[in-house]
Design a protein around this motif. Structure first.
Motif, PDB file in Angstrom:
ATOM      1  N   ILE A  29       0.815  -1.221   0.000  1.00  0.00           N
ATOM      2  CA  ILE A  29       0.000   0.000   0.000  1.00  0.00           C
ATOM      3  C   ILE A  29       0.845   1.266   0.000  1.00  0.00           C
ATOM      4  CG2 ILE A  29      -1.968  -1.115   1.100  1.00  0.00           C
ATOM      5  CD1 ILE A  29      -1.160   0.197   3.735  1.00  0.00           C
ATOM      6  N   THR A  30       2.175   1.100   0.051  1.00  0.00           N
ATOM      7  CA  THR A  30       3.062   2.260   0.020  1.00  0.00           C
ATOM      8  C   THR A  30       3.217   2.769  -1.409  1.00  0.00           C
ATOM      9  OG1 THR A  30       4.293   1.439   1.928  1.00  0.00           O
ATOM     10  CG2 THR A  30       5.373   3.092   0.574  1.00  0.00           C
ATOM     11  N   GLU A  31       3.050   4.062  -1.603  1.00  0.00           N
ATOM     12  CA  GLU A  31       3.192   4.691  -2.922  1.00  0.00           C
ATOM     13  C   GLU A  31       4.513   5.455  -2.936  1.00  0.00           C
ATOM     14  OE1 GLU A  31      -0.335   7.031  -3.545  1.00  0.00           O
ATOM     15  OE2 GLU A  31      -1.668   5.329  -3.150  1.00  0.00           O
ATOM     16  N   TRP A  32       5.496   4.903  -3.637  1.00  0.00           N
ATOM     17  CA  TRP A  32       6.845   5.455  -3.606  1.00  0.00           C
ATOM     18  C   TRP A  32       6.979   6.710  -4.467  1.00  0.00           C
ATOM     19  CZ3 TRP A  32       9.158   3.443   0.290  1.00  0.00           C
ATOM     20  CH2 TRP A  32       8.918   2.114   0.656  1.00  0.00           C
ATOM     21  N   ASN A  33       7.800   7.649  -3.974  1.00  0.00           N
ATOM     22  CA  ASN A  33       8.072   8.895  -4.703  1.00  0.00           C
ATOM     23  C   ASN A  33       6.796   9.674  -5.023  1.00  0.00           C
ATOM     24  OD1 ASN A  33      11.057   8.800  -5.099  1.00  0.00           O
ATOM     25  ND2 ASN A  33      10.530   6.883  -6.139  1.00  0.00           N
ATOM     26  N   VAL A  34       5.855   9.657  -4.080  1.00  0.00           N
ATOM     27  CA  VAL A  34       4.581  10.353  -4.250  1.00  0.00           C
ATOM     28  C   VAL A  34       4.427  11.344  -3.095  1.00  0.00           C
ATOM     29  CG1 VAL A  34       2.069  10.102  -4.306  1.00  0.00           C
ATOM     30  CG2 VAL A  34       3.513   8.411  -5.462  1.00  0.00           C
ATOM     31  N   PRO A  35       4.250  12.645  -3.367  1.00  0.00           N
ATOM     32  CA  PRO A  35       4.102  13.620  -2.271  1.00  0.00           C
ATOM     33  C   PRO A  35       2.798  13.402  -1.517  1.00  0.00           C
ATOM     34  CG  PRO A  35       3.677  14.661  -4.392  1.00  0.00           C
ATOM     35  CD  PRO A  35       4.193  13.294  -4.698  1.00  0.00           C
ATOM     36  N   ILE A  36       2.744  13.944  -0.308  1.00  0.00           N
ATOM     37  CA  ILE A  36       1.618  13.677   0.580  1.00  0.00           C
ATOM     38  C   ILE A  36       0.278  14.094  -0.029  1.00  0.00           C
ATOM     39  CG2 ILE A  36       1.839  15.884   1.818  1.00  0.00           C
ATOM     40  CD1 ILE A  36       1.060  14.340   4.380  1.00  0.00           C
ATOM     41  N   TRP A  37       0.275  15.145  -0.828  1.00  0.00           N
ATOM     42  CA  TRP A  37      -1.000  15.613  -1.396  1.00  0.00           C
ATOM     43  C   TRP A  37      -1.490  14.726  -2.538  1.00  0.00           C
ATOM     44  CZ3 TRP A  37       3.541  18.413  -1.342  1.00  0.00           C
ATOM     45  CH2 TRP A  37       4.213  18.560  -2.561  1.00  0.00           C
ATOM     46  N   LYS A  68      -4.444   5.032   2.642  1.00  0.00           N
ATOM     47  CA  LYS A  68      -3.315   4.113   2.679  1.00  0.00           C
ATOM     48  C   LYS A  68      -2.187   4.659   3.558  1.00  0.00           C
ATOM     49  CE  LYS A  68      -4.121   2.026  -1.862  1.00  0.00           C
ATOM     50  NZ  LYS A  68      -3.585   1.856  -3.244  1.00  0.00           N
ATOM     51  N   GLY A  69      -1.968   5.963   3.499  1.00  0.00           N
ATOM     52  CA  GLY A  69      -0.908   6.559   4.303  1.00  0.00           C
ATOM     53  C   GLY A  69      -1.143   6.381   5.791  1.00  0.00           C
ATOM     54  N   LEU A  70      -2.367   6.636   6.235  1.00  0.00           N
ATOM     55  CA  LEU A  70      -2.675   6.463   7.653  1.00  0.00           C
ATOM     56  C   LEU A  70      -2.655   4.991   8.046  1.00  0.00           C
ATOM     57  CD1 LEU A  70      -5.498   9.137   8.073  1.00  0.00           C
ATOM     58  CD2 LEU A  70      -3.070   9.334   8.647  1.00  0.00           C
ATOM     59  N   ARG A  71      -3.000   4.132   7.097  1.00  0.00           N
ATOM     60  CA  ARG A  71      -2.918   2.685   7.353  1.00  0.00           C
ATOM     61  C   ARG A  71      -1.460   2.267   7.569  1.00  0.00           C
ATOM     62  NH1 ARG A  71      -5.591  -1.815   9.236  1.00  0.00           N
ATOM     63  NH2 ARG A  71      -5.074  -3.681   8.032  1.00  0.00           N
ATOM     64  N   ILE A  72      -0.542   2.858   6.816  1.00  0.00           N
ATOM     65  CA  ILE A  72       0.885   2.579   7.004  1.00  0.00           C
ATOM     66  C   ILE A  72       1.299   2.890   8.437  1.00  0.00           C
ATOM     67  CG2 ILE A  72       3.203   3.404   6.392  1.00  0.00           C
ATOM     68  CD1 ILE A  72       2.121   3.763   3.501  1.00  0.00           C
ATOM     69  N   LEU A  73       0.860   4.038   8.943  1.00  0.00           N
ATOM     70  CA  LEU A  73       1.221   4.424  10.311  1.00  0.00           C
ATOM     71  C   LEU A  73       0.570   3.503  11.337  1.00  0.00           C
ATOM     72  CD1 LEU A  73       1.075   8.307  10.004  1.00  0.00           C
ATOM     73  CD2 LEU A  73       3.087   6.830   9.947  1.00  0.00           C
ATOM     74  N   TYR A  87      15.716  10.897   3.020  1.00  0.00           N
ATOM     75  CA  TYR A  87      14.262  10.929   2.830  1.00  0.00           C
ATOM     76  C   TYR A  87      13.833   9.564   2.306  1.00  0.00           C
ATOM     77  CZ  TYR A  87       9.792  11.899   0.531  1.00  0.00           C
ATOM     78  OH  TYR A  87       8.484  11.844   0.108  1.00  0.00           O
ATOM     79  N   ARG A  88      12.856   8.923   2.950  1.00  0.00           N
ATOM     80  CA  ARG A  88      12.501   7.547   2.651  1.00  0.00           C
ATOM     81  C   ARG A  88      11.400   7.420   1.602  1.00  0.00           C
ATOM     82  NH1 ARG A  88      14.740   3.927   5.854  1.00  0.00           N
ATOM     83  NH2 ARG A  88      14.662   2.817   3.879  1.00  0.00           N
ATOM     84  N   LEU A  89      11.328   8.353   0.690  1.00  0.00           N
ATOM     85  CA  LEU A  89      10.557   8.259  -0.556  1.00  0.00           C
ATOM     86  C   LEU A  89       9.046   8.428  -0.426  1.00  0.00           C
ATOM     87  CD1 LEU A  89      12.597   5.502  -2.403  1.00  0.00           C
ATOM     88  CD2 LEU A  89      12.899   7.970  -2.451  1.00  0.00           C
ATOM     89  N   ASN A  90       8.519   8.545   0.752  1.00  0.00           N
ATOM     90  CA  ASN A  90       7.218   9.191   0.978  1.00  0.00           C
ATOM     91  C   ASN A  90       7.085   9.453   2.465  1.00  0.00           C
ATOM     92  OD1 ASN A  90       5.231   7.490   2.438  1.00  0.00           O
ATOM     93  ND2 ASN A  90       5.367   6.109   0.688  1.00  0.00           N
ATOM     94  N   VAL A  91       6.290  10.445   2.816  1.00  0.00           N
ATOM     95  CA  VAL A  91       6.284  10.936   4.194  1.00  0.00           C
ATOM     96  C   VAL A  91       5.751   9.892   5.171  1.00  0.00           C
ATOM     97  CG1 VAL A  91       4.006  12.041   4.051  1.00  0.00           C
ATOM     98  CG2 VAL A  91       5.732  12.929   5.647  1.00  0.00           C
ATOM     99  N   PHE A  92       4.807   9.062   4.741  1.00  0.00           N
ATOM    100  CA  PHE A  92       4.231   8.077   5.656  1.00  0.00           C
ATOM    101  C   PHE A  92       5.236   6.981   6.000  1.00  0.00           C
ATOM    102  CE2 PHE A  92       0.600   9.858   3.270  1.00  0.00           C
ATOM    103  CZ  PHE A  92      -0.122  10.387   4.324  1.00  0.00           C
ATOM    104  N   TYR A  93       5.918   6.461   4.992  1.00  0.00           N
ATOM    105  CA  TYR A  93       6.944   5.447   5.235  1.00  0.00           C
ATOM    106  C   TYR A  93       8.090   6.042   6.041  1.00  0.00           C
ATOM    107  CZ  TYR A  93      10.137   1.553   4.335  1.00  0.00           C
ATOM    108  OH  TYR A  93      10.992   0.485   4.470  1.00  0.00           O
ATOM    109  N   ASP A  94       8.505   7.248   5.665  1.00  0.00           N
ATOM    110  CA  ASP A  94       9.577   7.947   6.368  1.00  0.00           C
ATOM    111  C   ASP A  94       9.255   8.063   7.856  1.00  0.00           C
ATOM    112  OD1 ASP A  94      11.946  10.209   5.489  1.00  0.00           O
ATOM    113  OD2 ASP A  94      10.970  10.510   7.417  1.00  0.00           O
ATOM    114  N   LEU A  95       8.048   8.519   8.162  1.00  0.00           N
ATOM    115  CA  LEU A  95       7.645   8.715   9.550  1.00  0.00           C
ATOM    116  C   LEU A  95       7.541   7.390  10.288  1.00  0.00           C
ATOM    117  CD1 LEU A  95       6.708  10.546  11.829  1.00  0.00           C
ATOM    118  CD2 LEU A  95       4.400  10.464  10.869  1.00  0.00           C
ATOM    119  N   ALA A  96       6.987   6.366   9.632  1.00  0.00           N
ATOM    120  CA  ALA A  96       6.821   5.070  10.291  1.00  0.00           C
ATOM    121  C   ALA A  96       8.163   4.493  10.712  1.00  0.00           C
ATOM    122  CB  ALA A  96       6.093   4.100   9.362  1.00  0.00           C
TER     123      ALA A  96
END
Length: 307
Positions: free
Chosen positions: A111-119, A125-130, A171-180
């Motif tokens: 469910i991770t979308e690589w190289n995709v900005p938060i907007w 999917k992003g909140l599911r990652i967290l 930078y881990r290629l999207n903010v959700f993965y980076d933060l997790a």
């Protein structure tokens, strides 16, 4: 010969998220060292998780037993507090203690979308990652640590992707993965402060470039012919098996002076150099060192020199 054989006899471990990947490798190596290992995850032979993958917790438990330990599979969704609480109650009832807790719950590769900005990244999917990558770890620690701290010497390992230094600078290629992933470095540090008065230890641990089941499929190879992956990416030759991370955990759990690592962010390659263990092929890859000295400065691939 396994350098940790028998060293964890009588110890009880919980590998939360042990269906596949690093979790399976850790569970097997703890078993090879003689531990009783509770293996949790959502996928069983009767029911698959949203991953829809073939690996099961029963398979992992059987591998633990075959390696010399006792594997016990328990289906648990670590986002459901009641299930985690029931799991810990079962461990207490059956074993009376918990010596090692490994938080390796994940489940967000697909469910991770690589190289995709938060907007542009799916918010759902992003909140599911967290939820999958951080909330599960906090829920599990909430219920399991009261059992772990009943006696000194307990060990908590937060498995993540990247050391604190690596995750701070890259930078881990999207903010959700980076933060997790960077969150777990801090979670381990914070829990180290809470465990220290009880004589227990918490660390975060990262594999290097790990040849998980999913990674092997991505490259279209098997573990038997894994070096063919170097034809697609020559840096892939620095990669390691999940068992290498497992041996790192077994080394920590076997170390009577493990408290020297409390609060630290560690890697499989770093610990191999300290404790002297190798991957299952006898090599000793150090991905983090390789990344700093070869990949980051853009030098030609030179993996063999770092194995």
């Amino acid at each position: 010969m396994n350098p940790f054989a028998g060293k964890l006899a009588g110890k009880v471990a919980l590998v939360a998220g042990g269906t596949r990947g690093a979790g399976r490798g850790i569970a097997v190596e703890l078993g090879a060292a003689g531990a009783t290992v509770y293996v949790t995850g959502r996928t069983t032979r009767a029911q698959r998780s949203e991953y829809n993958r073939p690996e099961t917790i029963e398979e992992t438990a059987e591998l633990v037993t075959a390696a010399g330990g006792q594997g016990i599979a328990v289906q648990v969704d670590h986002l459901v507090p009641e299930q985690v609480e029931a799991l810990v109650q079962r461990i207490e009832r059956e074993q009376g203690k918990l010596d090692i807790l490994v938080n390796d719950i994940w489940g967000a590769e697909y469910i991770t979308e690589w190289n995709v900005p938060i907007w542009q990244h799916s918010l759902e999917k992003g909140l599911r990652i967290l939820d999958l990558g951080v909330r599960t770890h906090l829920i599990t620690s909430h219920y399991a640590l009261p059992l772990l701290i009943r006696q000194p010497g307990g060990l908590l390992v937060e498995v993540t992707d990247g050391t604190e230094e690596f995750n701070r600078d890259e930078y881990r290629l999207n903010v959700f993965y980076d933060l997790a992933k960077i969150s777990l470095n801090r979670v381990a540090w914070a829990l180290a402060q809470e465990l220290k008065p009880h004589g227990c230890t918490a660390v975060s641990l990262t594999p290097g470039w790990m040849r998980s089941e999913i990674m092997l499929e991505h490259f279209g190879i098997t573990e038997d012919d894994w070096r063919k992956g170097g034809e697609q990416d020559p840096h892939f030759l620095i990669s390691e098996t999940p068992r290498y991370t497992g041996r790192a955990v077994a080394a920590l759990a076997s170390d009577p002076e493990v408290r020297r690592w409390n609060g630290r962010s560690l890697s499989s390659g770093e610990l191999a150099e300290v404790y002297g263990f190798t991957d299952i092929d006898g090599s000793r890859p150090n991905f983090m060192k390789y990344y700093r000295e070869v990949i980051q400065p853009g030098k030609p691939a030179d993996a063999e020199r770092y194995r």
